[in-house]
Design an enzyme around this catalytic site. Sequence first.
Site, PDB file in Angstrom:
ATOM      1  N   GLU A  66      -1.388  -4.349 -12.690  1.00 47.35           N
ATOM      2  CA  GLU A  66      -2.097  -3.072 -12.466  1.00 47.35           C
ATOM      3  C   GLU A  66      -1.854  -2.034 -13.577  1.00 47.35           C
ATOM      4  OE1 GLU A  66      -2.162  -5.082  -9.949  1.00 47.35           O
ATOM      5  OE2 GLU A  66      -3.934  -4.363  -8.916  1.00 47.35           O
ATOM      6  N   HIS A 114      -5.204   0.050 -13.518  1.00 47.50           N
ATOM      7  CA  HIS A 114      -5.824   1.204 -12.852  1.00 47.50           C
ATOM      8  C   HIS A 114      -6.828   1.911 -13.754  1.00 47.50           C
ATOM      9  CE1 HIS A 114      -3.783   0.818  -9.169  1.00 47.50           C
ATOM     10  NE2 HIS A 114      -2.591   1.163  -9.593  1.00 47.50           N
ATOM     11  N   ARG A 138     -12.383  -0.004 -16.271  1.00 46.99           N
ATOM     12  CA  ARG A 138     -13.674   0.551 -15.869  1.00 46.99           C
ATOM     13  C   ARG A 138     -14.501  -0.499 -15.125  1.00 46.99           C
ATOM     14  NH1 ARG A 138     -12.434   4.952 -14.855  1.00 46.99           N
ATOM     15  NH2 ARG A 138     -14.515   5.861 -14.940  1.00 46.99           N
ATOM     16  N   MET A 154       0.865  -1.187   0.000  1.00 41.95           N
ATOM     17  CA  MET A 154       0.000   0.000   0.000  1.00 41.95           C
ATOM     18  C   MET A 154       0.893   1.226   0.000  1.00 41.95           C
ATOM     19  SD  MET A 154      -2.781  -0.764   2.953  1.00 41.95           S
ATOM     20  CE  MET A 154      -1.668  -1.624   4.053  1.00 41.95           C
ATOM     21  N   ARG A 164       4.370  -9.893  -8.953  1.00 41.12           N
ATOM     22  CA  ARG A 164       2.916  -9.610  -8.970  1.00 41.12           C
ATOM     23  C   ARG A 164       2.469  -9.666 -10.412  1.00 41.12           C
ATOM     24  NH1 ARG A 164       0.030  -5.476  -5.747  1.00 41.12           N
ATOM     25  NH2 ARG A 164      -2.150  -5.756  -6.259  1.00 41.12           N
ATOM     26  N   GLN A 173     -12.112   5.579   1.943  1.00 38.36           N
ATOM     27  CA  GLN A 173     -12.244   6.993   2.296  1.00 38.36           C
ATOM     28  C   GLN A 173     -11.018   7.584   2.985  1.00 38.36           C
ATOM     29  OE1 GLN A 173     -16.723   6.332   3.401  1.00 38.36           O
ATOM     30  NE2 GLN A 173     -16.191   8.390   3.980  1.00 38.36           N
ATOM     31  N   ASP A 177     -18.934  12.599   7.855  1.00 34.89           N
ATOM     32  CA  ASP A 177     -18.958  11.190   7.480  1.00 34.89           C
ATOM     33  C   ASP A 177     -18.363  10.389   8.633  1.00 34.89           C
ATOM     34  OD1 ASP A 177     -16.262  11.622   7.250  1.00 34.89           O
ATOM     35  OD2 ASP A 177     -16.214  11.487   5.069  1.00 34.89           O
ATOM     36  N   GLN A 189     -26.284   6.456  12.250  1.00 33.35           N
ATOM     37  CA  GLN A 189     -26.481   6.517  10.789  1.00 33.35           C
ATOM     38  C   GLN A 189     -25.908   5.289  10.058  1.00 33.35           C
ATOM     39  OE1 GLN A 189     -27.061   9.885   8.659  1.00 33.35           O
ATOM     40  NE2 GLN A 189     -28.439  10.183  10.369  1.00 33.35           N
ATOM     41  N   TYR A 193       1.094  -1.089 -14.785  1.00 33.75           N
ATOM     42  CA  TYR A 193       2.377  -0.386 -14.680  1.00 33.75           C
ATOM     43  C   TYR A 193       3.338  -0.908 -15.767  1.00 33.75           C
ATOM     44  CZ  TYR A 193       0.733   1.519 -10.219  1.00 33.75           C
ATOM     45  OH  TYR A 193       0.021   2.189  -9.248  1.00 33.75           O
TER      46      TYR A 193
HETATM   47  P1  NAP Z   1     -24.084  16.392   1.182  1.00 32.52           P
HETATM   48  O1  NAP Z   1     -23.083  15.537   0.522  1.00 32.52           O
HETATM   49  O2  NAP Z   1     -23.651  17.680   1.786  1.00 32.52           O
HETATM   50  O3  NAP Z   1     -25.229  16.655   0.109  1.00 32.52           O
HETATM   51  C1  NAP Z   1     -26.342  17.413   0.391  1.00 32.52           C
HETATM   52  C2  NAP Z   1     -27.116  17.611  -0.909  1.00 32.52           C
HETATM   53  O4  NAP Z   1     -28.245  18.374  -0.629  1.00 32.52           O
HETATM   54  C3  NAP Z   1     -26.334  18.319  -1.967  1.00 32.52           C
HETATM   55  O5  NAP Z   1     -26.622  17.696  -3.195  1.00 32.52           O
HETATM   56  C4  NAP Z   1     -26.872  19.731  -1.934  1.00 32.52           C
HETATM   57  O6  NAP Z   1     -26.764  20.141  -3.263  1.00 32.52           O
HETATM   58  C5  NAP Z   1     -28.280  19.534  -1.438  1.00 32.52           C
HETATM   59  N1  NAP Z   1     -28.774  20.607  -0.588  1.00 32.52           N
HETATM   60  C6  NAP Z   1     -28.142  21.193   0.454  1.00 32.52           C
HETATM   61  N2  NAP Z   1     -28.944  22.122   1.004  1.00 32.52           N
HETATM   62  C7  NAP Z   1     -30.094  22.127   0.304  1.00 32.52           C
HETATM   63  C8  NAP Z   1     -31.284  22.857   0.395  1.00 32.52           C
HETATM   64  N3  NAP Z   1     -31.452  23.789   1.326  1.00 32.52           N
HETATM   65  N4  NAP Z   1     -32.249  22.611  -0.510  1.00 32.52           N
HETATM   66  C9  NAP Z   1     -32.086  21.676  -1.453  1.00 32.52           C
HETATM   67  N5  NAP Z   1     -30.971  20.940  -1.585  1.00 32.52           N
HETATM   68  C10 NAP Z   1     -29.977  21.161  -0.707  1.00 32.52           C
HETATM   69  O7  NAP Z   1     -24.823  15.634   2.330  1.00 32.52           O
HETATM   70  P2  NAP Z   1     -25.414  14.183   2.374  1.00 32.52           P
HETATM   71  O8  NAP Z   1     -25.715  13.642   1.042  1.00 32.52           O
HETATM   72  O9  NAP Z   1     -26.526  14.318   3.360  1.00 32.52           O
HETATM   73  O10 NAP Z   1     -24.255  13.362   2.985  1.00 32.52           O
HETATM   74  C11 NAP Z   1     -23.792  13.662   4.293  1.00 32.52           C
HETATM   75  C12 NAP Z   1     -22.349  13.277   4.436  1.00 32.52           C
HETATM   76  O11 NAP Z   1     -22.192  11.888   4.365  1.00 32.52           O
HETATM   77  C13 NAP Z   1     -21.488  13.895   3.349  1.00 32.52           C
HETATM   78  O12 NAP Z   1     -20.287  14.347   3.892  1.00 32.52           O
HETATM   79  C14 NAP Z   1     -21.244  12.742   2.435  1.00 32.52           C
HETATM   80  O13 NAP Z   1     -20.019  12.882   1.779  1.00 32.52           O
HETATM   81  C15 NAP Z   1     -21.259  11.560   3.394  1.00 32.52           C
HETATM   82  N6  NAP Z   1     -21.644  10.365   2.658  1.00 32.52           N
HETATM   83  C16 NAP Z   1     -20.750   9.805   1.832  1.00 32.52           C
HETATM   84  C17 NAP Z   1     -21.097   8.730   1.083  1.00 32.52           C
HETATM   85  C18 NAP Z   1     -20.104   8.091   0.164  1.00 32.52           C
HETATM   86  O14 NAP Z   1     -20.479   7.432  -0.737  1.00 32.52           O
HETATM   87  N7  NAP Z   1     -18.816   8.254   0.352  1.00 32.52           N
HETATM   88  C19 NAP Z   1     -22.349   8.188   1.168  1.00 32.52           C
HETATM   89  C20 NAP Z   1     -23.267   8.774   2.019  1.00 32.52           C
HETATM   90  C21 NAP Z   1     -22.907   9.874   2.752  1.00 32.52           C
HETATM   91  P3  NAP Z   1     -27.122  21.587  -3.786  1.00 32.52           P
HETATM   92  O15 NAP Z   1     -26.799  22.507  -2.659  1.00 32.52           O
HETATM   93  O16 NAP Z   1     -26.309  21.754  -5.018  1.00 32.52           O
HETATM   94  O17 NAP Z   1     -28.566  21.478  -4.092  1.00 32.52           O
HETATM   95 FE1  SF4 Z   2      -9.384   2.017   3.897  1.00 33.50          FE
HETATM   96 FE2  SF4 Z   2     -11.951   2.118   4.609  1.00 33.50          FE
HETATM   97 FE3  SF4 Z   2     -10.591  -0.197   4.795  1.00 33.50          FE
HETATM   98 FE4  SF4 Z   2     -10.047   1.745   6.461  1.00 33.50          FE
HETATM   99  S1  SF4 Z   2     -11.987   0.673   6.303  1.00 33.50           S
HETATM  100  S2  SF4 Z   2      -8.570   0.537   5.325  1.00 33.50           S
HETATM  101  S3  SF4 Z   2     -10.352   3.547   5.174  1.00 33.50           S
HETATM  102  S4  SF4 Z   2     -11.023   0.918   2.930  1.00 33.50           S
END
Ligand code: NAP
Ligand code: SF4
Length: 673
Positions: free
Chosen positions: A165, A253, A256, A27, A215, A340, A658, A412, A167
């Site tokens: 990968e 890498h 798709r 890694m 590898r 992440q 998050d 959550q 390379y």
């Molecule tokens: P977020 O990523 O901040 O997204 C909120 C969404 O709501 C955005 O699309 C925003 O876009 C919209 N929004 C914000 N205020 C608004 C309003 N007043 N009216 C209408 N739309 C509004 O938050 P989240 O989706 O709730 O996620 C929360 C956290 O969990 C984030 O940090 C996210 O990265 C994390 N998370 C990550 C993953 C992952 O796959 N890695 C999965 C789930 C959650 P606009 O403002 O452009 O409309």
């Molecule tokens: Fe990476 Fe997520 Fe695994 Fe931790 S839990 S090693 S951040 S993939």
Amino acid sequence: MTLYPHLLAPLNLGHVTLPNRVLMGSMHTNLEETGDWNRVAEFYATRARGGVALMVTGGMAPNREGGVFPGAAGLFTVQDIANHRLVTDRVHDAGGRIAMQILHAGRYAYGKDCVAPSAIKSPISPFPPAELDEAGIEKQIADFATAAARAREAGYDGVEVMGSEGYLLNEFLSLHTNRRTDRWGGDYENRMRLPVEVVKRVRAAVGPDFILIYRISLIDLVPHGQSFDEVVRLARAIEAAGASILNTGIGWHEARVPTIATSVPRAAFAWVTQKLMGQVGIPLITSNRINTPEVAEEVLARGCADMVSMARPFLADPDFVRKAAEGRAAEIAPCIACNQACLDHTFSGRISTCLVNPRAGHETRLVITPAPLQKSVAVVGAGPAGLAAALTAAERGHRVTLFDRAAEIGGQLNLAKRVPGKEEFHGLIAWFSTMVATSGITLRLNTEATVDTLSGFDKVIVATGVTPRDPGIPVEPGARILRYDEVLRGAPVGARVAIVGAGGIGFDVATYLAEAESPTVDPALWRREWGVTDPAAAPGGLAPEGPQPLPPARQITLLQRKAEKPGRSLGKTTGWIHRATLQMKGVAMIGGVNYAAITPAGLLVTHGPAQERPEVIPADTVVLCAGQESARGLADALAAAGIPAQVIGGADVAAELDAKRAIDQGTRVAAML
Ligand code: NAP
Ligand code: SF4
């Protein structure tokens, strides 16, 4: 009697016997680039103490042109050798073994000096490579051999030659990137000349009593990839050239097809390694999405390989092997394959760490020590922030009471686990449950903590989390609206859906509503969805008919106000997978909208700053995924009553919350109590 007889069996490599069948795969952590080699040494020594049989370092460049990025670590000078010696000494003192990976990035090297078999630019790099001439090829071979000799001088137990990968060595093997007409290109004999020559010269440089892992790319997952006959031929030639072990590489890498993300089924590619079993005399290592001792044992018992490689699981828990051997597998902090805190950090120049274990990569800086004075600590909220704080405080000897008004821990995380492709969250919650049960924490579920309840504690930590934001869109009578949490808890949703908000949760909800069943728990379905097939049937393992996803369960439109492409805020290494998944399901993604009203017919929007082109997005259900706000009721009440409290997680800052930030903050706050 162990539960893991195959996993814990020794492996005789001739001059050395490994104590078990677990390799910690390579890694890139960015730790070497800090220049703090004590920190690098402690990272590896911590994992050596945990009982892993053999570790492989992050990729070390054999020369400047082969570095993954300008300034990438290597073994170029006498001082470099001394730095690496710190690492190998510390690992050996801890009873472990470590091999250095030699990685020449070829056209993936992120710099203008990159080189390749042919001058064909990679789709994932802006830099066109220079085609190597005969002298240039000889230099690359010599540099591999020199790096290997230096690795031996630095005290390593072996080297791994990175041949997969996509390379440099892999680039020579495939017509995708090798269009040469000299003795290094054309037919397969010529294309495999470079990797075979490199292994021969490395073996000559290090002598016989030194581990040499190669590898090998078993399934390229790119157009014009190698056929399986070619792979077998290469494997035999690499064995004859002097390799001691073959490690599995899956996909370039630029492929798709996801290969390590959490939505990839567990051990999804072990069958590919199994195809090579019996074709060579040296041990084979399999890899990718193996993250528990049960899965690893099953893969070995089925005869897929002689050894398993796990990389990220050793960020999550350095003591993986020791806990498995001691019958404490339930206490192994699970890698949920989210990327992440590890790969997303690596690719943005930050130190790799782990969402589940914020100490990873910070072993010398985030130290959990016994508390000088035992205190009674109340933690309110058993989501990721509260759980991390409670466990860390308990580990330090404090008397901890953990409150949650819900009937289960996890906060959550209990929503995330319901999303197809996020099944690993079940394991994370199960681990938290085990650890709470074994740590002496008093758990008070179904309990609303109040100012009165909390007034007698020495310390109070508030981790009450977030509430979904109501975006305040006008609603007409008869419209059907749901919040994301209601949807993920199983509320009925119509056939046509408009989703307000395209953040991480908007994408998750769209996936939940689009997938009738989760391909992650059905490997055959997953392979069809992504167009993966047997490399013996189609070169590179790409199905000629391409991806064949199941039809979507619903017609979905995902919207946001920002004009940018939806999904830009998603993880650096996984965002493309979420976007591709939804595209395959025909999800329409629209940015730059203004929300005018929610009506029984759907969602009325206009477009752009001038609020033009009003249209109704037809929807039976409108789902609100518009972000979140801090749940601060308790924190405010405590402040009003003059009771000091530390507020963490979403209750502290809701924006961009998050589990990574929550667990990190919870751990750090409790480490200082
Ligand atoms: P977020 O990523 O901040 O997204 C909120 C969404 O709501 C955005 O699309 C925003 O876009 C919209 N929004 C914000 N205020 C608004 C309003 N007043 N009216 C209408 N739309 C509004 O938050 P989240 O989706 O709730 O996620 C929360 C956290 O969990 C984030 O940090 C996210 O990265 C994390 N998370 C990550 C993953 C992952 O796959 N890695 C999965 C789930 C959650 P606009 O403002 O452009 O409309
Ligand atoms: Fe990476 Fe997520 Fe695994 Fe931790 S839990 S090693 S951040 S993939």
